[in-house]
Design an enzyme around this catalytic site. Structure first.
Site, PDB file in Angstrom:
ATOM      1  N   GLY A   1      -1.361  25.661 130.024  1.00 14.07           N
ATOM      2  CA  GLY A   1      -2.098  26.917 129.905  1.00 14.07           C
ATOM      3  C   GLY A   1      -1.929  27.903 131.042  1.00 14.07           C
ATOM      4  N   SER A   2      -0.744  27.923 131.677  1.00 10.08           N
ATOM      5  CA  SER A   2      -0.611  28.901 132.765  1.00 10.08           C
ATOM      6  C   SER A   2      -0.532  30.337 132.231  1.00 10.08           C
ATOM      7  CB  SER A   2       0.592  28.583 133.649  1.00 10.08           C
ATOM      8  OG  SER A   2       1.806  28.850 133.002  1.00 10.08           O
TER       9      SER A   2
ATOM     10  N   HIS B   1       8.466  33.319 124.894  1.00  8.49           N
ATOM     11  CA  HIS B   1       9.521  32.305 124.901  1.00  8.49           C
ATOM     12  C   HIS B   1      10.323  32.446 126.195  1.00  8.49           C
ATOM     13  CE1 HIS B   1      12.348  29.457 123.244  1.00  8.49           C
ATOM     14  NE2 HIS B   1      13.322  30.246 123.658  1.00  8.49           N
TER      15      HIS B   1
HETATM   16  C1  GRF Z   1       5.988  28.692 128.618  1.00  4.33           C
HETATM   17  O1  GRF Z   1       7.213  28.515 129.270  1.00  4.33           O
HETATM   18  C2  GRF Z   1       6.189  29.535 127.381  1.00  4.33           C
HETATM   19  O2  GRF Z   1       7.201  30.483 127.503  1.00  4.33           O
HETATM   20  C3  GRF Z   1       6.569  28.504 126.355  1.00  4.33           C
HETATM   21  O3  GRF Z   1       5.789  27.381 126.664  1.00  4.33           O
HETATM   22  C4  GRF Z   1       5.445  27.392 128.046  1.00  4.33           C
HETATM   23  C5  GRF Z   1       3.956  27.318 128.117  1.00  4.33           C
HETATM   24  O4  GRF Z   1       3.504  27.178 129.440  1.00  4.33           O
HETATM   25  N1  GRF Z   1       6.373  29.009 125.014  1.00  4.33           N
HETATM   26  P1  GRF Z   1       1.971  27.337 129.765  1.00  4.33           P
HETATM   27  O5  GRF Z   1       1.224  26.293 128.937  1.00  4.33           O
HETATM   28  O6  GRF Z   1       1.555  28.725 129.424  1.00  4.33           O
HETATM   29  O7  GRF Z   1       1.855  27.039 131.230  1.00  4.33           O
END
Ligand code: GRF
Length: 208
Positions: A12-13, A111
């Site tokens: 969830g960053s 993405h």
């Molecule tokens: C990110 O790299 C996003 O681009 C991809 O999944 C990852 C999710 O990371 N779709 P986070 O959970 O938001 O940290």
């Protein structure tokens, strides 16, 4: 003010970056609900730390898709929370017809590549293995394909000699956090038009 729902499966960053932007007055919208298809996803705790309702919603089955019934349940939960826009932020499911229909043209995804290069899983590893010199990230509207919808914003990130997948991932992720907020603010403002696949920002009143 636009109302946003976030679907996420993991750490969830990106969700946290969006919530931080809201807290700091940099988001032209309000996050009303965070949903996860994984009961233990750390993103649920991150959202609660910001005081945002967050819950696990049964995806109905393992694998890449929700069941049709689960899609209806997701759409209903979002609708009940007054959600107008949906942001996928590390949501490890392909959105199917029913949820797409409920939020037609109002679902975004981020993405970690410069699409259409390297769609699907492990995009950063794909980029590194291919040997590209420039990687990046893309925010796009979600359609029925995997990472194929119209592009809202993209940002380039350099690949450095000696990069590991982890190092490249971290560099891209930092850029994702800024790009997602920018893309959300753009769609919330309504100052764009679509021309086929192209999403064309329109000048704001101050600059026109
Ligand atoms: C990110 O790299 C996003 O681009 C991809 O999944 C990852 C999710 O990371 N779709 P986070 O959970 O938001 O940290």
């Amino acid at each position: 003010m636009s109302t946003l729902g976030i679907l996420a499966s993991g750490r969830g960053s990106n969700c946290t970056a969006i919530l931080r932007a809201q807290k700091e007055g940099r988001l032209r919208g309000r996050v009303a609900l965070v949903l996860s298809d994984r009961p233990q996803a750390p993103v649920l705790d991150r959202a609660r730390e910001f005081g945002v309702p967050a819950r696990y919603l049964d995806p109905g089955r393992p694998g890449a898709r929700l069941t049709p019934e689960a899609e209806d349940a997701y759409a209903a939960a979002l609708g009940d929370a007054g959600v107008e826009w949906v942001a996928l932020a590390g949501f490890m499911r392909i959105v199917g017809k029913r949820l797409l229909a409920a939020y037609s043209g109002r679902i975004l995804n981020i993405h970690p590549s410069l699409l259409p290069a390297f769609p699907g899983l492990a995009a950063q590893k794909q980029a590194l293995d291919y040997g590209v010199k420039v990687a990046g990230c893309t925010v796009h509207f979600v359609n029925e394909g995997v990472d194929t919808g119209p592009i809202v914003l993209q940002a380039a990130v350099p690949v450095l000699d000696g990069d590991t997948v982890e190092a490249l991932e971290a560099r891209i992720l930092e850029r994702e956090h800024v790009l997602y907020v920018d893309a959300l603010n753009l769609v919330f403002s309504g100052r764009y038009r679509t021309d086929g696949r192209r999403v064309v920002p329109e000048p704001s009143e101050e600059t026109s």
